[in-house]
Design a protein around this motif. Structure first.
Motif, PDB file in Angstrom:
ATOM      1  N   SER A   1       4.788  10.585   5.793  1.00  0.00           N
ATOM      2  CA  SER A   1       4.101  11.035   4.588  1.00  0.00           C
ATOM      3  C   SER A   1       4.298  12.528   4.359  1.00  0.00           C
TER       4      SER A   1
ATOM      5  N   ASP B   1       2.390   1.665  -3.508  1.00  0.00           N
ATOM      6  CA  ASP B   1       1.378   2.104  -4.475  1.00  0.00           C
ATOM      7  C   ASP B   1       1.094   3.597  -4.297  1.00  0.00           C
ATOM      8  N   TRP B   2       0.992   4.014  -3.055  1.00  0.00           N
ATOM      9  CA  TRP B   2       0.777   5.449  -2.753  1.00  0.00           C
ATOM     10  C   TRP B   2       1.960   6.271  -3.258  1.00  0.00           C
ATOM     11  N   TYR B   3       3.159   5.769  -3.017  1.00  0.00           N
ATOM     12  CA  TYR B   3       4.370   6.499  -3.417  1.00  0.00           C
ATOM     13  C   TYR B   3       4.456   6.637  -4.937  1.00  0.00           C
TER      14      TYR B   3
ATOM     15  N   THR C   1       6.044  14.157   1.011  1.00  0.00           N
ATOM     16  CA  THR C   1       5.239  14.955   0.080  1.00  0.00           C
ATOM     17  C   THR C   1       5.545  16.447   0.137  1.00  0.00           C
TER      18      THR C   1
ATOM     19  N   ARG D   1       0.836  -1.208   0.000  1.00  0.00           N
ATOM     20  CA  ARG D   1       0.000   0.000   0.000  1.00  0.00           C
ATOM     21  C   ARG D   1       0.869   1.255   0.000  1.00  0.00           C
ATOM     22  N   ALA D   2       1.940   1.235   0.800  1.00  0.00           N
ATOM     23  CA  ALA D   2       2.833   2.396   0.859  1.00  0.00           C
ATOM     24  C   ALA D   2       3.493   2.650  -0.499  1.00  0.00           C
TER      25      ALA D   2
ATOM     26  N   LEU E   1       2.099   6.899  -7.030  1.00  0.00           N
ATOM     27  CA  LEU E   1       1.154   7.904  -7.520  1.00  0.00           C
ATOM     28  C   LEU E   1       1.643   9.324  -7.295  1.00  0.00           C
ATOM     29  N   LEU E   2       2.623   9.504  -6.411  1.00  0.00           N
ATOM     30  CA  LEU E   2       3.112  10.853  -6.111  1.00  0.00           C
ATOM     31  C   LEU E   2       4.018  11.411  -7.205  1.00  0.00           C
TER      32      LEU E   2
ATOM     33  N   ARG F   1       3.055   7.392  10.695  1.00  0.00           N
ATOM     34  CA  ARG F   1       2.921   7.226   9.247  1.00  0.00           C
ATOM     35  C   ARG F   1       2.609   8.558   8.579  1.00  0.00           C
ATOM     36  N   GLN F   2       1.800   9.384   9.234  1.00  0.00           N
ATOM     37  CA  GLN F   2       1.470  10.704   8.683  1.00  0.00           C
ATOM     38  C   GLN F   2       2.687  11.624   8.673  1.00  0.00           C
TER      39      GLN F   2
END
Length: 887
Positions: A820, A715-717, A824, A712-713, A719-720, A816-817
């Protein structure tokens, strides 16, 4: 009077040939002897402008005919009323045809008959010789005939002359749009219903190893152009040979199509009063019912289909051998090294004996290992030539009980056939004999793909670039007279409809010489490894193709890298890891699309089973343990029962400990590079494989939670699009080894011989990251959130993979936030001012620059400065002393 005519139920080849004959006999009248096929009738109805002056038979006085020009026919029974004219004394007959003469065929004072795809082709070459020019309309009508009778130049009866004829017609303005519109006809509702009945009744007869499809139907009214239905059914079902038999009103009609040289449908339908050529034929049956035709046809097929298998279709080449003066110990080593049971003995390239493993083992047991093999070899043996029939070979093996038969040509050893080869052939040969130079394509059960099916898969599933590349590879192979094959995982995934453009090409010959020859004609460069007989073709866009000489491998000891020698493609495939990876597709033009399956790969693909080729597979190369699990999970297959037993044995014997760390790491790298590596890791844990990497890596570790979080991490990365690369395998590897302590990960890196770059991440960065993570997770929820500059200071030393590992590892959403937020918003923050700006302020370069930039970065992160002016003011205020003194 001169008359040009053809056979009843005329088709476009008749039309085109009659128009061509008119150019040779300009005073002759063109007359159809009877009805035409529906497509030709509709053509005349819709295209009056192409009338070309045809006369009706009722407008011709048959008694006035002095010369009869027959095109596309030479049988009196097929020319209707003109049969009496042909037999009348004094009538001169000229024949233009592409059908061979049969018993009862007419003969003429002029005959132009050639074994080409269409009669139009015969005329084209005559017109070319006489330098006769055609109009565009004439060329179009002739092209219609050429395309119809050659299946748009795809039937096996198509020749080079047919292509030359097509080029000639095209140069004279033949309109291919018109040809396409007229050749492809829409079905009428009656034809659709009849086609459904034919599909429902279709049955397969196996006649002497050849599959012949029969389809029949019965209908009370007439339906025209059933030849179109034959083409539709043949193409829909990918049939090599098809006979359709239809009762309409009170008559029975037959249409036959064949792609195989061994089945001449024209000869077969002549037995029913019809005719045609090798690829296509038809007839209207007289005096037989539908049931009688269906009863008679199998007997006729048995009489006409006589395929001849020869030894050359089965033999293996090259063959390992020993010299007559070699010692028994040398022969013993050769048999063991190459895992073979019998070997020929040569004296100056002549086969003088054969010797078996059992005999050698006994001789060694009795202390004779230093004696020459000539002392114990079998010198009374049979041998065959490549042209020997399989029936002869079968009788020889049965009568003499000879398990190994040398194949000799011009006094030299050309190959060998074993009893096992013959048994596999007899058990599984369902097609026609391969053409000259090809081999028996054995499939041990399961689906057996035909060349036409493979060709269709290549057309439908592969990009045009790959299709063009295959054609080029085959062409170079033909020029060098070597076999060219695409092998392995590419073939497997093509059959499974999975995308895979990693091309492994095997050459039955010198792979390096082939690669060098290929690059002389293509836009690519080559990197050669002459020692191993391999090369890589590299295109400008970095697309690569691996080229290798067909070779075989043997292992001097378990876990060692193999030694390599040149061999046949069959031997090359025998060294593969699993049966599903032993498939090969021929790329040479004459055999393009033929699938080689010596070890049951198609069967195991159908069964979704992963099986090794032999019982010592894991012993010879223990890394196959990891490969087995990777393929099993990626393909959704199941490791076979016997293969899993062998795998467990290899693990229990500790063979993995004998493999170099680099090779094991490469297998783990490939597993971690899978889109979903967790199933493979879990399976390795259940098989008790991982503990040989480190005792802490056992099935008790819960890998699923961390792997899911890491996915999940990442996949999120992705997309950035941050611009900072992330190697997914490394992130998964960090998660995989998260149960190890600092000493454990250090030992694992040493065991796997991991390179320094990754070792730094797995050791130092990982240790520091876990320390930071532990400290952050201890922070109480009510504590003031950390400043941005603190987040930057904590996370900046770490690679992207470590950051994502921390996100997967932490149990605190707040942590985690924070990670993140760093990735970002904070990671790429930099001061606006540069060294030049500080120099302009009067600050001398030195260590103070680093301190100033750190302060500016912290201030920007914490939003205490926002603009360049604010940064400049901060420097002037805080570092005024340095500005004033220049210190």
């Amino acid at each position: 009077m001169d008359v040009i005519t053809t056979h009843i139920n005329a088709d476009f080849d008749c039309l085109g040939s009659m128009i061509a004959a008119k150019r040779l006999y300009p005073e002759a009248e063109m007359v159809f002897p009877g009805g035409q096929e529906r497509s030709l009738r509709e053509f005349f109805l819709k295209s009056a402008q192409y009338a070309f002056g045809f006369k009706r038979i009722r407008d011709i006085n048959l008694k006035e005919i002095t010369r009869l020009i027959l095109v596309d026919v030479r049988q009196a029974s097929r020319i209707g009323p003109f049969s009496t004219v042909a037999r009348r004394p004094g009538v001169e007959i000229h024949i233009y045809d592409h059908h061979a003469a049969k018993a009862g065929s007419l003969h003429g004072v002029v005959e132009y008959v050639e074994p080409v795809g269409s009669t139009v082709t015969v005329f084209c070459h005559l017109l070319m010789e006489k330098h006769i020019e055609l109009t565009a309309d004439e060329a179009t009508m002739m092209m219609l005939g050429l395309y119809e009778d050659t299946g748009s130049l795809t039937f096996h009866t198509t020749t080079v002359k047919d292509y030359q004829a097509a080029a000639y017609l095209l140069s004279h303005g033949a309109n291919l749009n018109i040809v396409a519109d007229l050749i492809v006809q829409e079905l009428t509702p009656d034809q659709v219903r009849l086609l459904n009945d034919l599909i429902a009744s279709k049955a397969i007869l196996n006649i002497r190893g050849i599959n012949v499809a029969l389809a029949h139907a019965s209908i009370d009214h007439f339906v025209g152009d059933i030849a179109t239905l034959a083409h539709k059914l043949k193409d829909m079902e990918n049939l090599d040979v098809l006979f359709i038999i239809v009762r309409m009103e009170r008559r029975v009609f037959m249409v036959a199509r064949s792609r195989l040289k061994e089945v001449h449908v024209g000869d077969i339908l002549q037995e029913f009063g019809g005719g045609g050529h090798a690829s296509a034929a038809s007839c209207a049956v007289r005096d037989l019912t539908l049931l009688q035709v269906l009863e008679k046809l199998p007997t006729v097929l048995q009489q006409h289909i006589q395929p001849q298998w020869q030894v050359r279709h089965l033999m293996s080449t090259p063959v390992k051998s020993v010299a007559v003066n070699d010692s028994i110990a040398t022969a013993h080593q050769t048999l063991s090294r190459y895992n073979i049971n019998t070997i020929p003995v040569l004296s100056q390239n002549e086969v003088v004996g054969i010797i078996s493993r059992q005999l050698i083992d006994k001789a060694v047991y009795h202390g004779l290992k230093d004696q020459p093999v000539s002392e114990i070899m079998t010198s009374d043996f049979h041998q065959v030539t490549p042209q020997t029939s399989i029936d002869t070979l079968k009788a020889l093996i049965i009568e003499s009980n000879q398990r190994f038969v040398p194949v000799v040509e011009d006094g030299r050893l050309a190959g060998a056939v074993t009893r096992t080869d013959l048994l596999r052939h007899l058990a599984s040969s369902v097609g026609t004999p391969p053409r000259s130079g090809e081999r028996s394509l054995v499939s041990r059960g399961g689906r057996s793909y035909k060349a036409a099916q493979i060709q269709r898969l290549i057309r439908n599933r592969l990009p045009k670039r790959i299709q063009k590349l295959f054609a080029q590879l085959g062409q170079v192979g033909d020029e060098l007279d070597v076999g060219v094959f695409v092998v392995g995982g590419f073939v497997r995934d093509l059959l499974l409809n999975k995308e895979n453009f990693d091309l492994d090409i095997v050459i039955e010959g010198d792979g390096v010489a082939f690669a060098e020859a290929f690059t002389r004609e293509s836009d690519c460069r080559v990197r050669c490894h002459r020692k191993f007989g391999t090369a890589v073709l590299i295109y400008p866009d970095d697309f690569k193709v691996d080229i290798a000489s067909a070779r075989m491998e043997y292992y001097l000891q378990p876990g060692a890298l193999p030694d390599v020698e040149h061999a046949s493609v069959k031997m090359d495939l025998s060294r593969r890891d699993f049966t599903v990876n032993t498939l090969a597709i021929s790329l040479n033009r004459q055999s393009f699309g033929e699938l080689l399956d010596y070890y049951g790969g198609q069967r195991d693909i159908d069964d979704k089973a992963l099986r090794v080729l032999h019982n010592l597979s894991f012993v010879e190369d223990p890394t196959r343990v990891f490969r087995a699990v990777r393929f099993e999970q990626r393909l959704g297959f199941q490791i076979g029962k016997q293969t899993e037993h062998l795998l467990h044995s290899a693990v229990r014997l500790g063979l993995l400990e004998k493999v170099s760390g680099k090779r094991i790491f490469n297998e783990l790298f490939l597993i971690m590079n899978e889109p979903q590596p967790l199933p493979a890791v879990a399976r390795l844990a259940r098989l008790d494989v991982l503990r040989y990497l480190h005792p802490a890596l056992t099935s008790k570790v819960d890998y699923s939670k961390f792997f899911d979080e890491a996915r999940r991490a990442m996949d999120w990365y992705d997309l950035l699009y941050t611009g900072h690369p992330c190697e997914r395998w490394l992130c998964y590897f960090l998660v995989f080894t998260s149960a190890l302590d600092q000493a454990g990960i250090r030992n694992l890196c040493r065991r796997l011989q991991i390179i320094p770059r990754y070792k730094a991440i797995l050791n130092q960065q990982r240790t520091n990251a876990l320390g930071i993570l532990k400290r952050l997770e201890r922070r109480k929820p009510d504590m003031r959130p950390p400043r941005a500059s603190s987040l930057y200071r904590w996370f900046q030393p770490f690679s992207s993979e470590i950051l994502l590992f921390m996100m997967a590892k932490t149990s605190r959403e707040q942590v985690r936030q924070w990670i993140s937020r760093y990735i970002t918003h904070l990671r790429d923050v930099q001061p606006i001012l540069t060294g030049k700006d500080l120099d302009k302020l009067g600050i001398a370069p030195g260590p103070i620059f680093r301190a100033i930039f750190d302060d500016l970065l912290n201030a920007r992160l914490d939003e205490r400065v926002m603009t360049a002016d604010e940064e400049r003011a901060m420097v002037q205020r805080k570092y005024a002393k340095h500005i004033e003194t220049g210190a």
